[in-house]
Design an enzyme around this catalytic site. Sequence first.
Site: not given
Ligand code: GCO
Length: 471
Positions: A107, A151, A196, A319, A321, A377
């Site tokens: 990606r 992005h 995002e 995405n 985290y 992500e």
């Molecule tokens: C985001 C983006 C990425 C970041 C990653 C880590 O989520 O901020 O898609 O560009 O670098 O997530 O923070």
Amino acid sequence: MPYERIDFVSAASGEGITSKLRPCIFSEIVVKMIEFPDGFLWGTATAAYQIEGAWDEDGKGPSIWDTFAHTPGRIERAETGDVACDHYHRYDEDVAIMSGLNLNAYRFSFSWSRLLPEGRGRINQAGVDFYNKLIDSLLDAGIRPFATLFHWDLPEALEKEDGFRRRGIVDDFAEYAGVLADNFGDRVKDWITLNEPSVYTFMGHVFGVHAPGMQDPVAAARVAHHLLLAHGAAVPVLRSSEGARVGTTLALTAIEPETDSDGDAEAARYAHALQNRIFSDPVFGLGYPKEALELIPEPPVEPGDLEAMAPEIDFLGVNYYTRTVVKHGPNAPFKFIPVAQPGPRTTMEWEIYPDGLRNVLVDVAKTYKPDKIFVTENGAAFIDPEPVDGRLEDPDRVAYLKSHLTAVSQARDLGAPVEGYFYWTLMDNFEWSFGYRQRFGIVRCDFATQKRTVKDSGHFYAQVAKANALP
Ligand code: GCO
């Protein structure tokens, strides 16, 4: 445990067993594998501004991230993406690394201002040439390209016309989508309209810590709305090229109340609406969640907009985290109070919470019933040691991968149609306002020499991709 296959490995060969264990083995040992289905995609994700460099080469126009990073005080240690990983010149080496890691998908994002320096109209042929070379080398290596249109690196020329605050940008975005479909649609079949949008909206227009650096909630509501309309306008344009599959990528956070109290549950509803549903509900035709509309200025909705934002899509990109834990806060600005995350953290201060990935995937699958989901992500920044004799040990990242891939597998067993996983990120790169301090890569990038070193996590991920299973 439906997601685990039990394999019996002969102790006689001792294969895969450490010498310390061997004496204890009587006849056989159990190796548990978590398997993924045939055709599962194993990739990494990157973004143009974070890796390409060559910020003003070969006719590229400036983007808002060039402007922002060049503004004193915006980025730690005044770092910029001017050179980044120099991927513009080293894409071949980077594709070879992916291939060596057995990856079958990648990606990346297009830099809008490398292709259309003024944001619309004139096409920069050198930019087209660069992406042609990148795409061709991916395909030669058997790696399926997933291309993100936006992005966050909006052409500066369009920001001068009020960026995504201006409704007319929707037409510019559709024109840009057409340029991409015309030039690359014969080979790129998987398209992601936006990355995002929530982060672009809030970090860029409310908190001011991302480009374009504004702190204006009314502007942010306009940006959110026009991003959604731009997504809606681009989908049919991209779909018009044969075999195209189009989706979008949302940042989704696991939201959890601190306790079972009604007040904490109410706080979680507001947090979920503001952090997640504000984009996912409209994309799937549900309009803006009412809780979100209580918290932000009114978006400039015109008749027909809610339908225009919700064309049918082929997949949802997630995405993920970390999680947000909240408690009752009726008088807080957003009607919830975030509390400290209890678990271990990465160097981004994000709690490592793999269950949240499973929960988010299952939740979106149930709520919106997308045909397919890709984890577009998921990854972790840690302080890595220097490589020693070409080896870099990053056990925390290996553990992160293991636990999060287990969560993906669990989500699949619970019915979430996840068909691929893209680790963030291929190589250490420019992490927005943190500059180069935060290292997420499974490949180390030495920014002084541009030397790439595959980390232990990269070797581990390569084994997973090869086996299509998690040992
Ligand atoms: C985001 C983006 C990425 C970041 C990653 C880590 O989520 O901020 O898609 O560009 O670098 O997530 O923070």
